[in-house]
Each structure stands twice: as C-alpha cells, then as structure tokens.
Design a protein around this motif. Structure first.
Motif, PDB file in Angstrom:
ATOM      1  N   THR A 200       1.192  -1.262   0.094  1.00 33.88           N
ATOM      2  CA  THR A 200      -0.415  -0.186   0.096  1.00 33.88           C
ATOM      3  C   THR A 200       0.917   0.694   0.298  1.00 33.88           C
ATOM      4  N   HIS A 201       2.081   1.395   0.707  1.00 29.60           N
ATOM      5  CA  HIS A 201       3.286   2.410   0.711  1.00 29.60           C
ATOM      6  C   HIS A 201       3.618   2.468  -0.714  1.00 29.60           C
ATOM      7  N   SER A 202       4.208   1.508  -1.619  1.00 28.50           N
ATOM      8  CA  SER A 202       5.279   1.514  -2.647  1.00 28.50           C
ATOM      9  C   SER A 202       3.970   1.222  -4.017  1.00 28.50           C
ATOM     10  N   GLY A 203       3.494   0.272  -3.060  1.00 27.34           N
ATOM     11  CA  GLY A 203       2.500   0.441  -5.119  1.00 27.34           C
ATOM     12  C   GLY A 203       3.007  -1.374  -6.293  1.00 27.34           C
ATOM     13  N   ILE A 204       3.990  -1.178  -5.188  1.00 25.42           N
ATOM     14  CA  ILE A 204       4.944  -2.245  -6.046  1.00 25.42           C
ATOM     15  C   ILE A 204       4.275  -4.060  -5.568  1.00 25.42           C
ATOM     16  N   PRO A 205       3.899  -4.503  -6.252  1.00 24.74           N
ATOM     17  CA  PRO A 205       3.344  -5.845  -6.124  1.00 24.74           C
ATOM     18  C   PRO A 205       4.579  -6.830  -5.716  1.00 24.74           C
ATOM     19  N   GLU A 206       3.860  -8.411  -4.503  1.00 25.07           N
ATOM     20  CA  GLU A 206       5.186  -9.157  -4.067  1.00 25.07           C
ATOM     21  C   GLU A 206       4.778  -9.851  -4.351  1.00 25.07           C
ATOM     22  N   PHE A 207       5.185 -10.849  -4.523  1.00 25.54           N
ATOM     23  CA  PHE A 207       5.123 -12.645  -4.395  1.00 25.54           C
ATOM     24  C   PHE A 207       5.890 -13.531  -3.280  1.00 25.54           C
ATOM     25  N   ILE A 208       5.081 -13.517  -3.082  1.00 32.80           N
ATOM     26  CA  ILE A 208       5.477 -14.640  -1.210  1.00 32.80           C
ATOM     27  C   ILE A 208       5.705 -15.773  -1.661  1.00 32.80           C
ATOM     28  N   ASP A 209       7.007 -16.699  -1.260  1.00 30.54           N
ATOM     29  CA  ASP A 209       6.877 -18.344  -1.790  1.00 30.54           C
ATOM     30  C   ASP A 209       7.260 -19.002  -0.796  1.00 30.54           C
ATOM     31  N   LEU A 210       6.379 -19.038  -0.131  1.00 30.97           N
ATOM     32  CA  LEU A 210       6.828 -19.952   1.107  1.00 30.97           C
ATOM     33  C   LEU A 210       6.741 -21.689   1.105  1.00 30.97           C
ATOM     34  N   SER A 211       8.083 -22.193   1.045  1.00 29.85           N
ATOM     35  CA  SER A 211       7.945 -23.735   1.190  1.00 29.85           C
ATOM     36  C   SER A 211       7.778 -24.464   2.518  1.00 29.85           C
ATOM     37  N   GLN A 212       6.387 -25.112   3.009  1.00 29.65           N
ATOM     38  CA  GLN A 212       6.736 -25.869   4.039  1.00 29.65           C
ATOM     39  C   GLN A 212       8.142 -26.621   4.336  1.00 29.65           C
ATOM     40  N   GLN A 213       8.769 -26.807   3.623  1.00 25.46           N
ATOM     41  CA  GLN A 213      10.081 -28.000   4.335  1.00 25.46           C
ATOM     42  C   GLN A 213      10.891 -26.983   4.480  1.00 25.46           C
ATOM     43  N   ASP A 214      11.003 -25.694   4.524  1.00 21.61           N
ATOM     44  CA  ASP A 214      11.827 -24.632   4.570  1.00 21.61           C
ATOM     45  C   ASP A 214      11.228 -24.345   6.169  1.00 21.61           C
ATOM     46  N   TYR A 215      10.517 -24.294   6.207  1.00 25.44           N
ATOM     47  CA  TYR A 215       8.666 -23.722   6.824  1.00 25.44           C
ATOM     48  C   TYR A 215       9.953 -24.048   8.408  1.00 25.44           C
ATOM     49  N   VAL A 216       9.162 -25.506   8.029  1.00 26.49           N
ATOM     50  CA  VAL A 216       9.299 -26.702   9.242  1.00 26.49           C
ATOM     51  C   VAL A 216      10.870 -26.950   9.920  1.00 26.49           C
ATOM     52  N   ALA A 217      12.332 -27.001   8.924  1.00 28.71           N
ATOM     53  CA  ALA A 217      13.168 -27.053   9.304  1.00 28.71           C
ATOM     54  C   ALA A 217      13.454 -25.478  10.105  1.00 28.71           C
ATOM     55  N   SER A 218      12.953 -24.346   9.852  1.00 31.50           N
ATOM     56  CA  SER A 218      13.654 -23.030  10.924  1.00 31.50           C
ATOM     57  C   SER A 218      12.922 -23.086  11.948  1.00 31.50           C
ATOM     58  N   VAL A 219      11.807 -24.238  12.633  1.00 33.06           N
ATOM     59  CA  VAL A 219      11.778 -24.312  13.976  1.00 33.06           C
ATOM     60  C   VAL A 219      11.701 -25.379  14.442  1.00 33.06           C
TER      61      VAL A 219
END
Length: 472
Positions: A200-219
């Motif tokens: 909303t501030h920048s007006g630039i679109p964002e793509f969020i790539d969330l890997s479940q494998q990565d997230y599980v490893a991070s916890v």
C-alpha cells in the motif's frame, strides 16, 4: 441470512478499518492455504474461497457434519464466502484480478498458466500473491507433490520424534495431524498481511514463496544450533541432557515435566520432600542425572503417581518448575479456563463448537462471522458484486515492517521466535535484558568445540535472536 452470525460493528475488533477493506482470494486444496485464509478472515478481511465443481478435497476428509462436508473443512473455513469457478470463467478472472491478497498452493506450472507465479505477479498490478507449497516455487523439487507425511520428514521434524525412546530401531515419527501445514499457514498469513502493508505504501506487487519444508526446518529449535555450532546431529533417540524430561502418570491423568536448569531440579527435590536418594552423588549434577535418567524417571514417577494431575501441576508451577498437564480433547472442551475465555464457540446458534481465534484483543476475541461456506453458496452474490482494489501508494520500496519498533521482553521458545520473525520482516526489534539474570538461551552450552562458553557465544541464543538489538 442463513449461514451468518451477527458481527460487531466494523473496526471494533479487527486491526483497523484498512484491514476490513481487504479482499483475500483463496485458491487452495490443502490445510495450509485454508488455515491462512481463515486467520486473515478472523482479523477482518473479506475472504473468498474459490473451489472447482468437485469441491475442496478437505470437504470429504474426516467425519461429516450436517451439510455433508467434513468437520475438518468447517474448522478451517469459518468466516469465508465461497464460490465455484475455474480458470477462464469471468467470475474467476474478476475475483483474482481485484483481490488485494491471493493465496494458493498451485504447482509452479499451474501458477504460471493462470498468471499467479512470481514473474507474472511482479509484472502485474500492486497486490500480494502468497504461494504455500511443499518445496517452494523454485528449485529442483519445486514441482514435487507432497502430503504432510513427506513434508514432516523432508523438513527434519520426523527425524527428531518421538524422542521419548532411546531405541534406534524405532522409525521416525510424524506428529498427529497437519502441523507442518498449519504452521506454514500461520506464517503465511502473518507475512502476507505485513507485506500488504508495504504494498500500500510502494504500489509494487509482491510474490511470497513459502516452502513448507523450509518453514518446518526453521522451527527445529535446538537441533539447528546443535548442528551449526557443535556439529552434532540430534536424533529421535539421542541422550537427553535435561533430566527429568518426560510425561509422568498421575492418579487421574498425566503431566509433562522438565528441569532445564540445576535450580529447577533443586526445587523439585524440595517439592518431593528431599528424599534420601536425591543426595546420591549420581544425581548431584545435570550430567549425572542424564547418565542415570532411567533411574531418575523411575523415582520421580513414584512420587508423581500419588498426586492428582492438576494438584501436582499447580504445586510444581508455584515452585517455578516447568510442568503442564497433558490435556485430552474432552478435558479441553470442559476446562473452566477455556470456557471463561470463550475459546470454543459454535459457528451459529445451536451449531457445533469450533476453536475460535486464538487472539484476544482489547475488545475481546474476534467472533465467528460466518459458518464455513457450502459449495457455491456465495457464487450469485459475488457474481453481481463489484469492487476495486484498495488504494496503492508510490513510496520507495522497503521491508514490510520498516519503521515499526518492537520491544522484546520474552525468554525461551515462543516469544524470541515471534520477535525474530518480526525482525526478518524489517521491524526494529529491541531486546530488553537483565545483566544480573541473563537469558536462559545465553546460558545454554551451545558453543563451538574448543571455544570457551560465554553469554555472547551460545548458538541457542544467537539462532533465535537474529536481527535484534539489545539493551540491559
């Protein structure tokens, strides 16, 4: 209207009027996207779930309720509106085009075909696209199909379970349910909402790539610094250094208890009436108790067996011993504490009870605004409904929480991890510490081999406090 429950006035319990203006479109076939959508809906966004003619596979997973869909589907989809549409349908195209946040679990090929991959998102109009997939949207495994069992093993979690046995012949164990997917959904919802703040501030679109494998490893908590700092690979049958660490049987149930530090063990000995065996040299140190853990657990079990569960829990907590009752679902549903806080609520008057929002704000707990949508329930109203995307700005691009200051006054586990994630999103996280009583994580022995331990050298602290500043 059927399927609806009266809600409080706009803005009275959500994150402000800006959130209530947001439209979230969910294109998912699994628990991760469904849970992310529900969490965003609980905070006031208008969540529209798009299903194909056959319906979400979760509708048939588990015991069914009155409308023919499963109770699991209902629990993950409360508060949403639902339509049936497919790529190419005018309704599908319009809903996706006017969404502020799109959530999907599509493969890279599927996402690219309908313009919801990273390249298409970044070349399009300002919005957030959240992709939650087993292995991420790029890399050699991006196109792999996986269920919870695969992700649990791929992320390393199963290799650490059950940890209650020292038998190396026992196989890795996936914990009950879809915990990997649900954790990923929580993270995805938080990141998507924070990222939209920046869009909303920048007006630039964002793509969020969330890997479940990565997230599980991070916890994986101690397993990460244990490997990176000491080169030790934690296993499901490794020797636990913190003893006692076990579920103990009481008269009417069970309690989990662990003594993380020496003074906690000493307080447990005091609670037990200082039995003679506690003075034996083999029990004096943490190392000695670890080497003789079977004997420690046997003797502690004899003491706990004479207690009622809640009686022991309160007695241990009063002495600052890490302890908690092991609650069954039946006990949770009748627990007076949960009842008073209104955590279990019906989705409509007289309907079955579901877990409500876990967040309690100044105005109370967010209500369940709608029952889970029946298949195509809201197709007609959304076909005739027009909207434009929320207003976008043109400021310089920055991290989602840039300019936000967070004061971190927490200790082990949940608090440090939450604050670290806020720091990753750009917040200025300032940690308030005590020089006379240093953080437990600073004192744990996670230093590289050959390096003298110190308050600034524990891998456990350094792992979970990345990106923060400290004052004391």
């Amino acid at each position: 209207m059927p399927g609806s429950i009266a809600a409080p006035e706009r803005g009275s319990w959500v994150l402000g009027d800006r959130v209530t203006e947001l439209r979230v479109v969910e294109l998912g076939r699994g628990p991760a996207t469904a849970w992310a959508g529900r969490l965003l809906g609980e905070h006031g966004t208008d969540v529209v779930k798009i299903e194909g003619p056959e319906g979400d596979p979760l509708r048939t997973r588990g015991a069914q309720v009155a409308d023919g869909s499963s109770g699991y589907f209902h629990a993950l989809n409360l508060g949403k509106r639902g339509v049936v549409a497919q790529p190419g349908d005018p309704l599908f195209t319009r809903l996706v085009a006017t969404a502020d946040i799109v959530i999907h679990d599509l493969s890279p090929t599927e996402a690219a075909r309908i313009g919801l991959d990273a390249a298409s998102t970044e070349a399009g109009e300002a919005r957030v696209v959240l992709s939650i997939t087993p292995f991420g949207a790029s890399g050699p495994h991006a196109g792999y199909v996986a269920e919870e069992l695969t992700v649990s093993n791929a992320g390393g979690w199963a290799s650490l379970c059950p940890t209650t046995s020292r038998d190396p012949e026992r196989p890795p164990l996936k914990v009950f349910g879809d915990q990997c997917a649900l954790m990923s959904g929580v993270a995805g919802a938080a990141v998507a909402l924070a990222t939209h703040r920046e869009v909303t501030h920048s007006g630039i679109p964002e793509f969020i790539d969330l890997s479940q494998q990565d997230y599980v490893a991070s916890v994986l908590e101690g397993a990460i610094p244990g490997y990176s700092y000491t080169e030790q690979v934690m296993l499901r049958y490794h020797e636990r250094p913190l003893i006692p660490w076990r579920i103990f049987d009481a008269k009417d149930g069970a309690v989990f208890m662990v003594c993380v530090e020496q003074d906690q063990w000493e307080r447990l000995v005091e609670l037990m009436g200082h039995p003679d065996w506690a003075d034996l040299p083999i029990f004096e140190t943490m190392e000695g108790r670890s080497e003789n853990q079977d004997l420690v657990h046997t003797l502690v079990q004899e003491f706990v067996a004479d207690w009622e569960t809640m009686e022991f829990f309160h007695a241990a907590q009063a002495r600052r011993i890490c302890c908690a009752p092991v609650m069954s679902l039946a006990q949770l549903s009748s627990d007076p504490h949960i009842a008073e806080r209104g955590f279990l609520r019906p989705d409509e008057p007289g309907g079955p009870r579901f877990l409500a929002s876990a967040v309690v704000g100044e105005a109370g707990r967010a209500p369940i605004r709608r029952t889970a949508p029946g298949l195509a329930r809201h197709s007609a109203e959304l076909r005739d409904e027009s909207r434009t995307r929320a207003c976008q700005g043109d400021a310089a691009r920055q991290l989602p929480l840039a300019g936000v200051r967070v004061l971190d006054m927490t200790w082990a586990w949940a608090g440090p991890f939450a604050a670290m994630n806020l720091a990753h999103l750009g917040a200025d996280v300032v940690r308030l510490e005590s020089s006379s009583r240093p953080d437990l994580y600073r004192r744990l022995p996670f230093s590289p081999v050959g390096m003298e331990p110190g308050l600034n050298r524990s891998g456990m602290f350094n792992q979970w406090h990345q990106g923060k500043r400290s004052v004391g």
